[in-house]
Design an enzyme around this catalytic site. Structure first.
Site, PDB file in Angstrom:
ATOM      1  N   GLY A 239       1.378 -24.731  20.244  1.00 50.73           N
ATOM      2  CA  GLY A 239       1.141 -24.091  21.533  1.00 50.73           C
ATOM      3  C   GLY A 239      -0.240 -24.427  22.058  1.00 50.73           C
ATOM      4  N   SER A 240      -0.788 -23.524  22.846  1.00 46.91           N
ATOM      5  CA  SER A 240      -2.095 -23.758  23.469  1.00 46.91           C
ATOM      6  C   SER A 240      -3.219 -23.581  22.460  1.00 46.91           C
ATOM      7  CB  SER A 240      -2.298 -22.786  24.627  1.00 46.91           C
ATOM      8  OG  SER A 240      -2.439 -21.454  24.138  1.00 46.91           O
ATOM      9  N   GLY A 244      -3.726 -20.887  19.438  1.00 47.67           N
ATOM     10  CA  GLY A 244      -4.003 -21.371  18.096  1.00 47.67           C
ATOM     11  C   GLY A 244      -5.243 -20.757  17.481  1.00 47.67           C
ATOM     12  N   GLU A 261      -0.683 -27.133  15.775  1.00 52.03           N
ATOM     13  CA  GLU A 261      -0.459 -28.246  16.700  1.00 52.03           C
ATOM     14  C   GLU A 261      -0.715 -27.712  18.104  1.00 52.03           C
ATOM     15  OE1 GLU A 261      -0.095 -31.164  15.746  1.00 52.03           O
ATOM     16  OE2 GLU A 261       0.671 -31.037  13.698  1.00 52.03           O
ATOM     17  N   CYS A 295       2.587 -32.275  24.728  1.00 45.86           N
ATOM     18  CA  CYS A 295       1.216 -32.198  24.212  1.00 45.86           C
ATOM     19  C   CYS A 295       0.609 -33.593  24.130  1.00 45.86           C
ATOM     20  CB  CYS A 295       1.180 -31.498  22.860  1.00 45.86           C
ATOM     21  SG  CYS A 295       2.373 -32.141  21.680  1.00 45.86           S
TER      22      CYS A 295
END
Length: 509
Positions: A239-240, A244, A261, A295
């Site tokens: 995610g963002s 994270g 990630e 991403c």
């Protein structure tokens, strides 16, 4: 619109949510899945309650006690059967991915193919969970290290890859002897339910216990249960960067492990020696594929001044040919953003570009009228900027491409590329061997992925996927990423009649 596919996947009619496999729970609040393709509600799903979560954890812990002692090649056989089932359902599941998330049908099919590929990879790994033998300093001693499963692996995935990222983690975790609890994005719950059903059927056919694969549906509150649970030694979160950092702090506070990630701010360096035809194809797909919601999407082009105008002209022409619309229509290149929130982020970014001194050379905007009723279709935009603009330093999950000029050698371009907080994917377009090798050297790209003469988007299963800095440092999928799902144990065996101590220490009684 995809009723046939939903029925084939066993979803309609449904209000199901959390699951331990065969058993489904439906005691939380009801949420709706709307397609960004046409704005229509696909189905309603019941989110997980805390009671559901607690029951799933009980089942997961119980299933782990059985699953961990199943020989690894037999665990690999289960994953192989799952991959075979995915092959049978590729077009059906791929269409659901495309419709619920909004990516093109080709990309939806490609995402299911990623699931198949990681199953194949994991089957091989199930016979290669190698440790090492170590020479002991003590006579008549043998040392080695080996790997054991961790237990329960919590997986938190994002909307943009609603099935593949779960499969990356799950296929490896299962062959390693772990069980999984998956919290998908609440924006794509039906894709998750479909995957859980497919895997649950395989587990049932093999007469394995419930709780090996588990699903919880809901918002960030549901994710917080996972993150703060001492019974879950590993959290894999996609995610963002903002999300994270919260996950990292909370899991670290209980000394758990994470695979993170997170965001990317990916660049392609285009040198004076680049093949410009190849460059245009790679840059356009990287920038507009999945409507810029990967991403690994290409955000920045760092272009040498000698070819800058030529590259810019080529991109403007290519963008004029892009077809935007229903992603299930294979003639279209660009589908919708996931929702109106994403559209607002996109519009705000365009405003910030102008305020900070950038020049938009391919106009953006929201599309309206027939075929665009969802309000989520936007025009891919291109802007000339400087790398230090605040808006350029941040990741905007939308099809906005930044052009940045450099005038010196390739080291100047690399410095510009690395001068962002994120470090996921990178690429250089050049036919100059020295430039390529510099880019891949220790003084080159600081990203987890560095490519030569291909774009930033489209990683293969065989290589470990992930990045550095604000991208989180995690690695999933290929290479030796399986080690993150296991605990290492060092063993020493003394087969002598004496008890010598290490470091020559003597202790006599």
């Amino acid at each position: 619109m995809i009723t046939k596919e939903l029925k084939e996947l066993g979803i309609l009619p449904t209000n199901l949510g959390s699951s331990t496999g065969e058993t489904w729970f439906a005691t939380g609040e009801t949420i709706s899945s709307h397609s960004p393709v046409d704005g229509k509600q696909i189905a309603s799903v019941t989110s997980s309650s805390k009671k559901d979560y607690d029951q799933i954890c009980i089942q997961a812990k119980k299933a782990y006690l059985t699953w961990r002692i199943v020989p690894a090649p037999q665990r690999g056989e289960v994953v192989r059967l799952f991959g075979d089932r995915l092959r049978q359902l590729k077009s059906t599941l791929g269409k659901l991915v495309s419709y619920e998330m909004g990516k093109s049908l080709q990309e939806g099919m490609g995402e299911v193919q990623e699931m198949i590929d990681i199953c194949d990879f994991a089957v091989g790994i199930s016979r290669q969970l190698y440790g090492s033998t170590i020479h002991s300093e003590r006579p008549y001693h043998r040392m080695y290290d080996q790997y054991h499963p961790l237990g329960i692996v919590g997986i938190i995935s994002a909307f943009n890859f609603p099935v593949a990222v779960w499969a990356w983690n799950t296929a490896l975790a299962l062959v390693c002897g772990d069980v999984v609890i998956w919290k998908p994005s609440e924006k794509t719950p039906l894709c998750a339910i479909a995957c859980q059903r497919i895997l649950a059927e395989v587990l049932k056919e093999k007469e394995l216990p419930e709780g090996i694969s588990n699903l919880i549906i809901g918002d960030k509150t549901v994710g917080e249960w996972l993150v703060n649970d001492n019974n879950i030694p590993l959290i894999s979160a996609t995610g963002s960067t903002k999300m994270g950092k919260i996950v990292a702090q909370q899991v670290a506070s209980r000394l758990g492990k994470t695979i993170l990630e997170l965001g990317g701010n990916n660049a392609i360096i285009i040198t004076a020696d680049a093949d410009l035809k190849m460059t245009t194809i790679g840059a356009v797909f990287g920038a507009v594929g999945t409507a810029g919601q990967r991403c690994t999407s290409t955000r920045r082009l760092i272009i040498h001044e000698s070819v800058y105008d030529q590259v810019k002209e080529s991109l403007v022409k290519a963008y004029a040919q892009l077809k935007i619309g229903d992603p299930l229509n294979t003639n279209n290149h660009v589908g919708p953003l996931i929702d109106e929130i994403a559209v607002n982020h996109y519009l705000n970014a365009l405003e910030q570009i102008k305020k900070q001194g950038g020049k938009i050379i391919v106009d953006g905007g929201v599309l309206t009228g027939k075929g665009f009723e969802s309000g989520c279709y936007v025009k891919p935009a291109i802007a000339e900027v400087k790398n230090d603009f605040d808006i350029v330093q941040h990741e905007t999950f939308a099809p906005i491409l930044y052009l940045i000029k450099y005038t010196g050698d390739v080291l100047e371009a690399i410095a510009i590329q690395n001068d962002v907080k994120q470090g996921l994917s990178s690429a250089i377009m050049t036919t100059n061997l020295r430039e390529a090798e510099l880019f891949l050297s220790a003084q080159g790209s600081d990203c987890g992925i560095a490519n030569v003469n291909i774009g930033t988007s489209g990683a293969e299963i065989g290589g470990a996927f992930g990045g550095e800095k604000d991208t989180g440092g995690g690695r999933e999928s290929g290479s030796d990423a399986w080690k993150a799902y296991m605990r290492r144990q060092t063993n020493t065996i003394n087969y002598s009649t004496a008890l010598p101590l290490a470091q020559g220490i003597t202790f006599n009684l």
